[in-house]
Design an enzyme around this catalytic site. Structure first.
Site, PDB file in Angstrom:
ATOM      1  N   TYR A 158       0.808  -1.227   0.000  1.00  0.00           N
ATOM      2  CA  TYR A 158       0.000   0.000   0.000  1.00  0.00           C
ATOM      3  C   TYR A 158       0.843   1.280   0.000  1.00  0.00           C
ATOM      4  CZ  TYR A 158      -4.074  -2.968   0.924  1.00  0.00           C
ATOM      5  OH  TYR A 158      -5.060  -3.911   0.836  1.00  0.00           O
ATOM      6  N   LYS A 213       5.252 -14.344   2.040  1.00  0.00           N
ATOM      7  CA  LYS A 213       5.312 -15.196   0.837  1.00  0.00           C
ATOM      8  C   LYS A 213       6.779 -15.261   0.432  1.00  0.00           C
ATOM      9  CE  LYS A 213       3.018 -17.565  -2.243  1.00  0.00           C
ATOM     10  NZ  LYS A 213       2.592 -18.926  -1.961  1.00  0.00           N
ATOM     11  N   ASP A 269      -4.231  -6.957   5.758  1.00  0.00           N
ATOM     12  CA  ASP A 269      -5.562  -6.467   5.398  1.00  0.00           C
ATOM     13  C   ASP A 269      -6.450  -7.650   5.017  1.00  0.00           C
ATOM     14  OD1 ASP A 269      -7.607  -4.700   4.817  1.00  0.00           O
ATOM     15  OD2 ASP A 269      -6.834  -4.157   2.843  1.00  0.00           O
TER      16      ASP A 269
HETATM   17  C1  IPM Z   1      -8.974  -1.574   6.551  1.00  0.00           C
HETATM   18  C2  IPM Z   1      -9.679  -0.970   5.394  1.00  0.00           C
HETATM   19  C3  IPM Z   1      -8.739   0.002   4.744  1.00  0.00           C
HETATM   20  C4  IPM Z   1      -7.572  -0.751   4.163  1.00  0.00           C
HETATM   21  C5  IPM Z   1      -9.369   0.894   3.702  1.00  0.00           C
HETATM   22  C6  IPM Z   1     -10.503   1.678   4.272  1.00  0.00           C
HETATM   23  C7  IPM Z   1      -8.356   1.813   3.104  1.00  0.00           C
HETATM   24  O1  IPM Z   1     -10.140  -1.948   4.520  1.00  0.00           O
HETATM   25  O2  IPM Z   1      -8.632  -0.832   7.471  1.00  0.00           O
HETATM   26  O3  IPM Z   1      -8.719  -2.775   6.550  1.00  0.00           O
HETATM   27  O4  IPM Z   1      -7.698  -1.360   3.101  1.00  0.00           O
HETATM   28  O5  IPM Z   1      -6.520  -0.731   4.782  1.00  0.00           O
HETATM   29 MN    MN Z   2      -9.453  -3.947   5.033  1.00  0.00          MN
END
Ligand code: IPM
Ligand code: MN
Length: 381
Positions: A158, A213, A269
């Site tokens: 991310y 992984k 996530d």
């Molecule tokens: C989470 C959510 C977030 C993420 C979104 C809202 C950006 O899904 O906190 O898991 O993907 O990290």
């Molecule tokens: Mn999430």
């Protein structure tokens, strides 16, 4: 449990004396069911704390609706309010149709930017089966699923948000970013957390499961190498490994063997949603997003636009996130009273789930959001 690492050593008696006269909370309701569950959590938090402490709550906007109205998903004032607050409580943000030109969701910028602005590197997500809630894995009783996913929250895949490259209309890339500093602090957080817990339900062994992984990607092999180096400082904690794909099987087949699970951002996530599905669904998915200086509290779930405004959303995940907020504030300001309030919220929530009074439709009951709040507040009293 919910301490920020440095505080273990940095807390001094002077700071106790410096407990703030009021805790300033920045509240961001967000989109969809966000405002409803946020208000529900705030009601419970206030009921738990009572008049013994002052909570000063200020509302700020961010998210998809804010973007639609103003062209900005995360206004500067909201960021400043988050930066200066003692803690931030959030409902949920983002709406499926509200997109940037690159096809990504505008509303997610609140959470995603905040994590980096405030360096909220540890996303701590308890996966716990409460009595009164039936697991999708019916052979596991309450008490036998009780682990915490520690998701690295500032880098990994991310980190590339907004920075990926699309070549022509043919090729797209996003870079995986793993740093030594990032791995060291998140694994240390996980190991310290394991020290405060009672081990995995199946065998009582304090265990950190490193999920990656590493059999395929160098970035993950590096994650595991650095994780191993950190775990060498924790001979009292068992180091355990799982590859990401296999982990999604283990979490279904033997969830009772986990204690603390640590992973890269994207993997964490995904796995935290899977874990939530084993303990009643996203309505049970509390989270605490912590840095050395800031704490941000929101459920792991989204905005559920299909049920927004109907008064039927399950507020338990946000209420339990509110308990995490009080616990973290209590540790940070050496205020044991708040830690007790957090425990009381968990106990009251558990009681109201067992009686059924706080069970919404998604967990097999008929309660509405307001019924949950009422039942939990009653159990608090
Ligand atoms: C989470 C959510 C977030 C993420 C979104 C809202 C950006 O899904 O906190 O898991 O993907 O990290
Ligand atoms: Mn999430």
């Amino acid at each position: 449990m919910l301490k920020t690492l440095e505080l273990d050593t940095a807390m001094t008696p002077t700071e106790t004396a410096n407990r703030p006269p009021a805790y300033n909370l920045t509240i961001v309701g967000g989109d969809g069911i966000g405002p409803e569950v946020c208000q529900a959590a705030l009601d419970v938090v206030k009921a738990a704390v009572g008049s013994a402490r002052t909570l000063t709550c200020s509302d700020f906007e961010a998210g998809a609706d804010c973007y639609t109205r103003t062209g900005i998903a995360f206004p500067k004032e909201t960021l400043e309010a988050c930066r200066s607050a003692h803690a931030i409580l959030h409902g949920a943000a983002g709406l499926p149709g509200v997109l940037y030109a690159d096809g990504t969701e505008a509303g997610q910028d609140f959470t995603l930017q905040l994590r980096n602005e405030l360096d909220l590197y540890a996303n701590v997500r308890p996966i716990k089966l409460y009595a009164g809630v039936t697991s999708a894995l019916r052979r596991f009783e309450p008490g036998s699923i009780d682990y915490v996913i520690v998701r690295e929250n500032t880098e990994g895949l991310y980190a590339s948000r907004g920075g990926g490259v699309v070549l022509g209309d043919e090729v797209a890339t996003d870079l995986m970013v793993i740093t030594r500093k990032g791995v060291e602090r998140i694994v240390r957080y996980a190991a310290e957390l394991a020290r405060t817990r009672n081990g995995a339900p199946s065998d009582g062994v304090k265990r950190v499961t490193i999920v990656d992984k590493s059999n395929v990607l160098r970035s993950f092999a590096f994650f595991r190498k650095v994780a191993d180096e950190v775990m060498a400082d924790y001979p009292d904690i068992e180091t355990d490994y799982a590859l990401t794909d296999a982990m999604s099987v283990y979490m279904i087949e033997r969830p009772d063997t986990f204690d603390v699970v640590v992973s890269e951002n994207f993997v964490g996530d995904l796995l935290s949603d899977l874990g939530a599905a084993t303990v009643g669904g996203m309505g049970m998915s509390a989270a605490a997003e912590l840095g050395d200086g800031h704490g941000y509290f929101q459920a792991s779930h989204g905005t559920a636009p299909d049920i927004a405004g109907k008064g039927i959303a399950n507020p338990v995940a946000t209420i339990l996130s509110g308990a995490c907020m009080l616990e973290w504030l209590g540790h940070r300001h050496d205020d044991d009273y708040l830690i007790t309030c957090a425990e009381n919220i968990r106990r009251a929530t558990s009681a109201a789930l067992i009686s059924g009074a706080a069970r919404t439709r998604d967990v097999g009951g008929e309660a509405r959001t307001a019924d949950c709040v009422e039942a939990i507040c009653k159990a608090l009293a």
